[in-house]
Design a protein around this motif. Structure first.
Motif, short mmCIF file in Angstrom:
data_model
loop_
_atom_site.label_atom_id
_atom_site.label_comp_id
_atom_site.label_asym_id
_atom_site.label_seq_id
_atom_site.Cartn_x
_atom_site.Cartn_y
_atom_site.Cartn_z
N LEU B 68 0.83 -1.21 0.00
CA LEU B 68 0.00 0.00 0.00
C LEU B 68 0.86 1.25 0.00
O LEU B 68 0.55 2.24 -0.67
N ALA B 69 1.99 1.19 0.76
CA ALA B 69 2.86 2.37 0.83
C ALA B 69 3.53 2.62 -0.51
O ALA B 69 3.85 3.76 -0.86
N GLY B 70 3.73 1.56 -1.29
CA GLY B 70 4.40 1.70 -2.58
C GLY B 70 3.48 2.09 -3.72
O GLY B 70 3.94 2.53 -4.77
N LEU B 71 2.17 1.93 -3.50
CA LEU B 71 1.22 2.22 -4.58
C LEU B 71 1.05 3.70 -4.81
O LEU B 71 1.36 4.51 -3.95
N ARG B 72 0.54 4.06 -6.02
CA ARG B 72 0.17 5.45 -6.25
C ARG B 72 -0.97 5.81 -5.32
O ARG B 72 -1.72 4.94 -4.87
N ASP B 73 -1.10 7.11 -5.01
CA ASP B 73 -2.10 7.53 -4.04
C ASP B 73 -3.50 7.30 -4.59
O ASP B 73 -3.76 7.49 -5.76
N PHE B 74 -4.39 6.85 -3.71
CA PHE B 74 -5.80 6.79 -4.06
C PHE B 74 -6.58 7.10 -2.79
O PHE B 74 -6.02 7.19 -1.70
N ARG B 75 -7.88 7.28 -2.97
CA ARG B 75 -8.72 7.67 -1.84
C ARG B 75 -8.66 6.60 -0.75
O ARG B 75 -8.70 5.41 -1.04
N ALA B 79 -5.92 5.44 5.08
CA ALA B 79 -6.83 4.79 6.03
C ALA B 79 -6.61 3.28 6.00
O ALA B 79 -6.59 2.62 7.05
N LEU B 80 -6.39 2.74 4.79
CA LEU B 80 -6.14 1.29 4.67
C LEU B 80 -4.82 0.91 5.34
O LEU B 80 -4.73 -0.11 6.03
N ILE B 81 -3.78 1.74 5.13
CA ILE B 81 -2.50 1.46 5.78
C ILE B 81 -2.69 1.49 7.30
O ILE B 81 -2.18 0.63 8.03
N LEU B 127 2.25 0.81 15.90
CA LEU B 127 1.60 2.03 16.39
C LEU B 127 2.12 3.26 15.63
O LEU B 127 1.35 4.18 15.34
N LEU B 128 3.43 3.26 15.33
CA LEU B 128 3.99 4.41 14.60
C LEU B 128 3.42 4.50 13.18
O LEU B 128 3.10 5.59 12.70
N ILE B 129 3.30 3.34 12.52
CA ILE B 129 2.71 3.35 11.17
C ILE B 129 1.28 3.87 11.25
O ILE B 129 0.83 4.69 10.44
N LEU B 130 0.56 3.41 12.29
CA LEU B 130 -0.83 3.86 12.47
C LEU B 130 -0.88 5.38 12.66
O LEU B 130 -1.66 6.08 12.00
N PRO B 146 -9.55 3.87 11.66
CA PRO B 146 -8.44 2.99 12.05
C PRO B 146 -8.12 3.05 13.54
O PRO B 146 -7.88 2.02 14.18
N VAL B 147 -8.17 4.27 14.12
CA VAL B 147 -7.87 4.41 15.55
C VAL B 147 -8.92 3.69 16.39
O VAL B 147 -8.60 2.91 17.30
N LEU B 148 -10.20 3.93 16.04
CA LEU B 148 -11.28 3.29 16.80
C LEU B 148 -11.21 1.77 16.67
O LEU B 148 -11.36 1.03 17.64
#
Lengths: 310, 391
Positions: B68-75, B79-81, B127-130, B146-148
């Motif tokens: 996901l981090a390597g993909l082009r940005d999308f909507r 949040a998915l990461i 937690l840091l990635i989050l 994601p936090v909830l």
């Protein structure tokens, strides 16, 4: 009518305002002019009791303002400052409504007044009312500042270098708007400025201050024609004073309405300034201009020799 | 970096953290099995502790994050990461709990299963990635969900008993009555210290704003208070307060003494003075002079100037001050246990005395979680309160 009577105010030993005696007639514009530090802003701030004098008296329609509570006094006067000071967290509408809200006007009356005022200062209520100050240009912000100051229909409008922070074309348009508004509302205005042209354009009366002392009062034409001293002459342009005098005088002052000989071309209004007339002569390469008095339709001629006062 | 096209670049931080997590899982001790709560034990990697399935699950999540981090940005990409990172955190906790249960069953009742460096690294990376993902996500639901979800997953793990065989949980289980008491005490101390700091610090900040010439000397004094080591401040109050109560025994009836809650609250209040006073001063000073002058010139009373201009315009800064001070005091209140005032520090100092690391962790982690919750809660509140109205 505002009367200053031997008003003095010191800051740490220096007299910022020194024995000033001055009367501003109801319905007129009085421009307080002078260099920085001449005490003109201090004098203005004494009127709405942001400062109190050390000596002397200020009367509003005959009543000593020292006996009026500052908050009550200020609500009877509009106050406009160079940095405008609009409330950034309120919409234009709410900003203009500040004093009426404090005075507890009914909502319908406030809404009507806000729309009327925005119209008066040249802003479209339906476009600008709901905006926040940071969404407006500097000139528009100052228009809102003027509208806010006029909201409760004050007897007196105090302005402290109100147009000092906007670019020259915007400043001229704001000055024209202010002159038009004053003509319509008849509000008495005291305006502090160090801009000579602004003082001449707006000031029915000039009050020239120097080191806290009032050195000269009079109409722009009178002050420019006979400056009281060297400093006043220098303030109004030194060698260029004559050009400023052309701004202060009207075509009607110098035109000849008895000369039967007619001059061709578009006639110039007798109300226009001599500066405008001179500009036209230069542009058209002529030394005579036809003149018309818009009030009575009389025609006349302006000669270059008359214009320069020969 | 600022000029990077959206989606046109690989986001390095999640990749780096995922790589660290990968190394931690491969080589770090995931759990530590000890014969009892006081002896040090032998570390086991996740592989050794749980077989091949567990590392495979963790690796899958790490691969998902990296992809996901390597993909082009999308909507909703961030949040998915964030969701994947949350899943990683929950997986790490669940696997630790399951491993603890398995090993505790094998050995005797006294056996303790603690968490190893590998687990903590994996947890921290997750937690840091989050946190990073939530910071970069643009939509509000993309930040909140994601936090909830992660918080809910943690709560379910704890409530469902999955973690109950971990040494940390067993330390809690034998003293959950005391834990609740000390947790409440911790909140009371923090709350009282905060109230004191807000009251006096607020007054000092207001005074410094009204009299700018005195502000310098006032802040110099507060700066000195702040440089006293926190441990020393708690101890330093014992002497004078004891002397004071000896002089005026009536004070003792009011609960004032050299040790216990009173000096702890006083010390916390003193520590909060500087941040509160500075925050109030900075907040009020950030209100443009022109606004205050215009307000005064229009005939607003002093009270109306405060209500209509100073307070609303300074509020975001004041709120931030509240948050920073609260978080700081929650951490400092741990020291209150040293002078007999109780609080979560009680477990830390008990644990240190018994060299029971998990007891220390119980106190420390609780204080950290408390501070985090306060921080997130107040940030969320500020976000809701100070968003510009839609227009």
């Amino acid at each position: 009518m505002i009367e200053f009577e031997s008003v003095t105010r010191s800051f740490g030993g220096t007299r910022a305002v020194d024995e000033v005696t001055l009367a501003v007639e109801r319905g007129t514009i009085c421009a307080l002019v002078g260099t920085s530090g001449s005490g003109k802003s201090t004098l203005l701030r004494l009127v709405n009791r942001l400062l109190d004098p050390d000596g002397g008296r200020i009367r509003l329609d005959g009543v000593d303002i020292a006996g009026i509570a500052p908050v009550e006094l200020r609500r009877r006067m509009g106050y406009v400052i160079q940095s405008v000071g609009l409330f950034p967290h309120w919409t234009v509408e709410r900003n203009v409504a500040t004093v009426p809200l404090l005075l507890g006007w009914p909502a319908a009356r406030i809404a009507a007044r806000v729309a009327e005022l925005l119209d008066l200062v040249g802003l479209a209520p339906d476009v600008h009312a709901r905006r926040y100050p940071d969404e407006l240009s500097g000139g528009q912000q100052q228009r809102v500042g003027v509208a806010r100051a006029l909201a409760a229909d004050p007897e007196l409008l105090l302005m402290d270098e109100p147009f000092g922070a906007v670019d020259p074309p915007t400043r001229r348009s704001l000055q024209d708007s202010l002159a038009a508004i004053q003509k319509r509302t008849g509000t008495t205005i005291i305006i502090v400025t160090h801009d000579v042209e602004e003082a001449i354009r707006l000031g029915g009366t000039l009050a020239v201050l120097e080191h806290g002392r009032l050195v000269q009062t009079g109409t722009p034409a009178a002050v420019l024609a006979h400056p009281a001293n060297e400093q006043v002459a220098r303030f109004f342009g030194g060698p260029l004073l004559g050009l400023h005098l052309l701004q202060a005088l009207n075509v009607g002052n110098r035109a000849n309405f008895t000369d039967p000989s007619q001059v061709g071309g578009e006639p110039i209004d007798a109300d226009a300034s001599l500066e405008t007339a001179l500009a036209r002569m230069i542009a058209e390469g002529t030394s005579r201009l036809p003149v018309v008095n818009p009030a009575n339709g009389r025609r006349g001629v302006l000669e270059l020799a008359e214009l320069v006062g020969l | 970096m600022a000029a990077a096209r959206p989606g046109g670049r690989v986001d390095a931080l999640p990749l780096l953290l995922a790589a660290i997590a990968l190394a931690a899982v491969a080589f770090g001790g995931f759990i530590v099995v000890a014969p009892n709560r006081l002896l040090s034990g032998a570390p086991l990697t996740l592989w050794q502790a749980q077989g091949a399935g567990a590392p495979a699950a963790v690796l899958t999540l790490l691969a998902l994050i990296a992809t996901l981090a390597g993909l082009r940005d999308f909507r909703f990409r961030w949040a998915l990461i964030g969701l994947a990172a949350g899943a990683l955190v929950i997986a790490a906790m669940a696997l630790a709990g399951l491993a603890a249960a398995a090993h505790a069953e094998d050995a005797g009742r006294l056996t303790r299963v603690s968490l190893g460096a590998g687990f903590w690294t994996l947890l921290a990376a997750g937690l840091l990635i989050l946190a990073d993902a939530v910071g970069r996500e643009r939509s509000l639901p993309g930040k909140v969900v994601p936090v909830l979800a992660t918080g809910l997953g943690m709560a379910l793990l704890m409530a469902g008993g999955t973690l109950s065989q971990l040494s940390l949980a067993r330390e809690y289980a034998v003293r959950h009555q005391a834990y609740l008491h000390e947790l409440l005490r911790h909140l009371e101390l923090t709350g009282a210290g905060l109230a004191l700091a807000l009251l006096i610090g607020g007054a000092i900040g207001l005074m410094a704003y009204r009299r700018p010439r005195r502000a310098g000397s006032v802040f110099a004094v507060l700066d000195i208070v702040q440089t006293i080591p926190s441990l020393a401040l708690f101890a330093l109050l014992i002497g004078p307060l004891t002397a004071l109560t000896a002089l005026l025994p009536g004070l003792r009836q009011l609960g004032i003494s050299g040790i216990g809650p009173f000096p702890a609250i006083l010390a916390l209040g003193l520590y909060g003075l500087l941040p509160v006073a500075r925050g109030v001063h900075a907040g009020l000073s950030s209100v443009p002079n022109a606004v205050v002058e215009a307000a005064r010139g229009m005939g607003l009373t002093e009270a109306q100037i405060v209500r209509h201009t100073l307070v609303p315009l300074a509020l975001p800064t004041l709120f931030q001050t509240l948050r920073i001070t609260l978080v700081q005091l929650i951490g400092l209140a741990v020291l209150a246990a040293l002078i007999g005032a109780g609080g979560l520090g009680t477990f830390i100092f008990q644990g240190l005395g018994q060299t029971a690391v998990d007891l220390v962790l119980l106190g420390a982690l609780s204080a950290i979680v408390l501070a985090l919750l306060a921080d997130i809660g107040l940030r969320g509140l500020a976000f809701l309160l100070f968003r510009r109205p839609a227009r």
